[in-house]
Scaffold this active site. Sequence first.
Site, PDB file in Angstrom:
ATOM      1  N   GLU A  98       0.831  -1.207   0.000  1.00 21.22           N
ATOM      2  CA  GLU A  98       0.000   0.000   0.000  1.00 21.22           C
ATOM      3  C   GLU A  98       0.862   1.253   0.000  1.00 21.22           C
ATOM      4  O   GLU A  98       2.011   1.223   0.436  1.00 21.22           O
ATOM      5  CB  GLU A  98      -0.887   0.022   1.257  1.00 21.22           C
ATOM      6  CG  GLU A  98      -2.339  -0.329   0.997  1.00 21.22           C
ATOM      7  CD  GLU A  98      -3.114   0.757   0.239  1.00 21.22           C
ATOM      8  OE1 GLU A  98      -2.513   1.558  -0.498  1.00 21.22           O
ATOM      9  OE2 GLU A  98      -4.341   0.795   0.387  1.00 21.22           O
ATOM     10  N   ASP A  99       0.269   2.343  -0.461  1.00 21.40           N
ATOM     11  CA  ASP A  99       0.971   3.629  -0.398  1.00 21.40           C
ATOM     12  C   ASP A  99       0.856   4.242   1.000  1.00 21.40           C
ATOM     13  O   ASP A  99       1.833   4.642   1.596  1.00 21.40           O
ATOM     14  CB  ASP A  99       0.420   4.600  -1.464  1.00 21.40           C
ATOM     15  CG  ASP A  99      -1.115   4.725  -1.453  1.00 21.40           C
ATOM     16  OD1 ASP A  99      -1.798   3.984  -0.711  1.00 21.40           O
ATOM     17  OD2 ASP A  99      -1.628   5.570  -2.210  1.00 21.40           O
ATOM     18  N   ASP A 102      -4.595   5.062   6.270  1.00 20.51           N
ATOM     19  CA  ASP A 102      -5.209   6.205   6.930  1.00 20.51           C
ATOM     20  C   ASP A 102      -6.207   5.645   7.948  1.00 20.51           C
ATOM     21  O   ASP A 102      -5.808   5.283   9.051  1.00 20.51           O
ATOM     22  CB  ASP A 102      -5.873   7.030   5.808  1.00 20.51           C
ATOM     23  CG  ASP A 102      -6.421   8.352   6.267  1.00 20.51           C
ATOM     24  OD1 ASP A 102      -5.875   8.921   7.215  1.00 20.51           O
ATOM     25  OD2 ASP A 102      -7.403   8.833   5.670  1.00 20.51           O
ATOM     26  N   PHE A 151      -2.677  16.144   4.409  1.00 14.78           N
ATOM     27  CA  PHE A 151      -2.977  15.484   3.153  1.00 14.78           C
ATOM     28  C   PHE A 151      -1.715  15.478   2.297  1.00 14.78           C
ATOM     29  O   PHE A 151      -1.178  16.519   1.929  1.00 14.78           O
ATOM     30  CB  PHE A 151      -4.156  16.116   2.405  1.00 14.78           C
ATOM     31  CG  PHE A 151      -4.665  15.161   1.374  1.00 14.78           C
ATOM     32  CD1 PHE A 151      -5.478  14.092   1.736  1.00 14.78           C
ATOM     33  CD2 PHE A 151      -4.255  15.261   0.053  1.00 14.78           C
ATOM     34  CE1 PHE A 151      -5.891  13.166   0.792  1.00 14.78           C
ATOM     35  CE2 PHE A 151      -4.668  14.336  -0.899  1.00 14.78           C
ATOM     36  CZ  PHE A 151      -5.485  13.283  -0.517  1.00 14.78           C
ATOM     37  N   ARG A 164       0.832  12.291  -8.633  1.00 15.40           N
ATOM     38  CA  ARG A 164       1.381  10.950  -8.399  1.00 15.40           C
ATOM     39  C   ARG A 164       2.838  10.855  -8.847  1.00 15.40           C
ATOM     40  O   ARG A 164       3.609  10.047  -8.328  1.00 15.40           O
ATOM     41  CB  ARG A 164       0.587   9.892  -9.191  1.00 15.40           C
ATOM     42  CG  ARG A 164      -0.824   9.651  -8.685  1.00 15.40           C
ATOM     43  CD  ARG A 164      -1.369   8.372  -9.297  1.00 15.40           C
ATOM     44  NE  ARG A 164      -2.817   8.269  -9.229  1.00 15.40           N
ATOM     45  CZ  ARG A 164      -3.505   7.827  -8.173  1.00 15.40           C
ATOM     46  NH1 ARG A 164      -2.876   7.434  -7.097  1.00 15.40           N
ATOM     47  NH2 ARG A 164      -4.812   7.764  -8.200  1.00 15.40           N
TER      48      ARG A 164
HETATM   49  P1  IMP Z   1      -8.053   4.142   4.353  1.00  9.75           P
HETATM   50  O1  IMP Z   1      -9.064   3.135   4.005  1.00  9.75           O
HETATM   51  O2  IMP Z   1      -8.670   5.330   5.045  1.00  9.75           O
HETATM   52  O3  IMP Z   1      -6.878   3.601   5.131  1.00  9.75           O
HETATM   53  O4  IMP Z   1      -7.551   4.757   2.973  1.00  9.75           O
HETATM   54  C1  IMP Z   1      -6.363   4.435   2.381  1.00  9.75           C
HETATM   55  C2  IMP Z   1      -6.294   5.069   1.019  1.00  9.75           C
HETATM   56  O5  IMP Z   1      -6.713   6.434   1.043  1.00  9.75           O
HETATM   57  C3  IMP Z   1      -4.860   5.116   0.524  1.00  9.75           C
HETATM   58  O6  IMP Z   1      -4.515   3.956  -0.162  1.00  9.75           O
HETATM   59  C4  IMP Z   1      -4.870   6.354  -0.344  1.00  9.75           C
HETATM   60  O7  IMP Z   1      -5.274   6.024  -1.660  1.00  9.75           O
HETATM   61  C5  IMP Z   1      -5.895   7.264   0.280  1.00  9.75           C
HETATM   62  N1  IMP Z   1      -5.256   8.267   1.158  1.00  9.75           N
HETATM   63  C6  IMP Z   1      -5.280   8.336   2.500  1.00  9.75           C
HETATM   64  N2  IMP Z   1      -4.588   9.382   2.983  1.00  9.75           N
HETATM   65  C7  IMP Z   1      -4.090  10.005   1.902  1.00  9.75           C
HETATM   66  C8  IMP Z   1      -3.247  11.176   1.729  1.00  9.75           C
HETATM   67  O8  IMP Z   1      -2.788  11.859   2.676  1.00  9.75           O
HETATM   68  N3  IMP Z   1      -2.947  11.497   0.447  1.00  9.75           N
HETATM   69  C9  IMP Z   1      -3.400  10.782  -0.634  1.00  9.75           C
HETATM   70  N4  IMP Z   1      -4.159   9.684  -0.508  1.00  9.75           N
HETATM   71  C10 IMP Z   1      -4.514   9.311   0.738  1.00  9.75           C
HETATM   72 MG    MG Z   2      -4.374   3.538  -2.174  1.00 12.75          MG
END
Ligand code: IMP
Ligand code: MG
Length: 178
Positions: A98-99, A102, A151, A164
């Site tokens: 994963e990148d 959150d 963010f 990206r």
């Molecule tokens: P989660 O389900 O809330 O953990 O969401 C994870 C996904 O949200 C990541 O794989 C990202 O694609 C996106 N995401 C969460 N935080 C950021 C951020 O700070 N910048 C860009 N994308 C984010």
């Molecule tokens: Mg993602």
Amino acid sequence: MREDIEKILIDEEQISKKIKEIGNNISRDYKEKDLILIGVLKGSVMYMANLAKEIDIPCTMDFMSVSSYGNSTTSSGVVKILKDLDASIEGKDVLIVEDIIDSGITLKYLQKYLRAKNPNSVEITTLLNKPERRKADIYVKYVGFEVPDYFLVGYGLDYAEKYRNLPYIGILKEEIYK
Ligand code: IMP
Ligand code: MG
């Protein structure tokens, strides 16, 4: 593009050094395993490509695409599979790439989904981790950097599909998404 960035949080050199370390750890931990890297599109592409080059044991790769955010900057809690795996993962040792994590909602869902396909193991690696924002309880085996709740964009991470291709992780100026 640079004018939309408040500050560079993690530069290219720090990222590549960290990815080398994680690659070494994975190579050591998965020596006797049947490793498959599963990248979560599109955010993980940079991390996936550079991490794979630092892994010096045999491994295969696949990608999934899930939707969670749309064009907004907060999680909707809705996870939809847009692209599934190409082949069976039965008996394999899965490492989800994963990148950023959150809320953890996407990963929690994905982990459960993959476990149902009878792999030998399912673990997670993420380049960035925002622990403050966690809603779903998940264990992450390899974390690149713990980051504060800004963010972030670059190195695969986007805002509305942009940024990206930045080679670093930057904090996006609030005026861009407010
Ligand atoms: P989660 O389900 O809330 O953990 O969401 C994870 C996904 O949200 C990541 O794989 C990202 O694609 C996106 N995401 C969460 N935080 C950021 C951020 O700070 N910048 C860009 N994308 C984010
Ligand atoms: Mg993602």
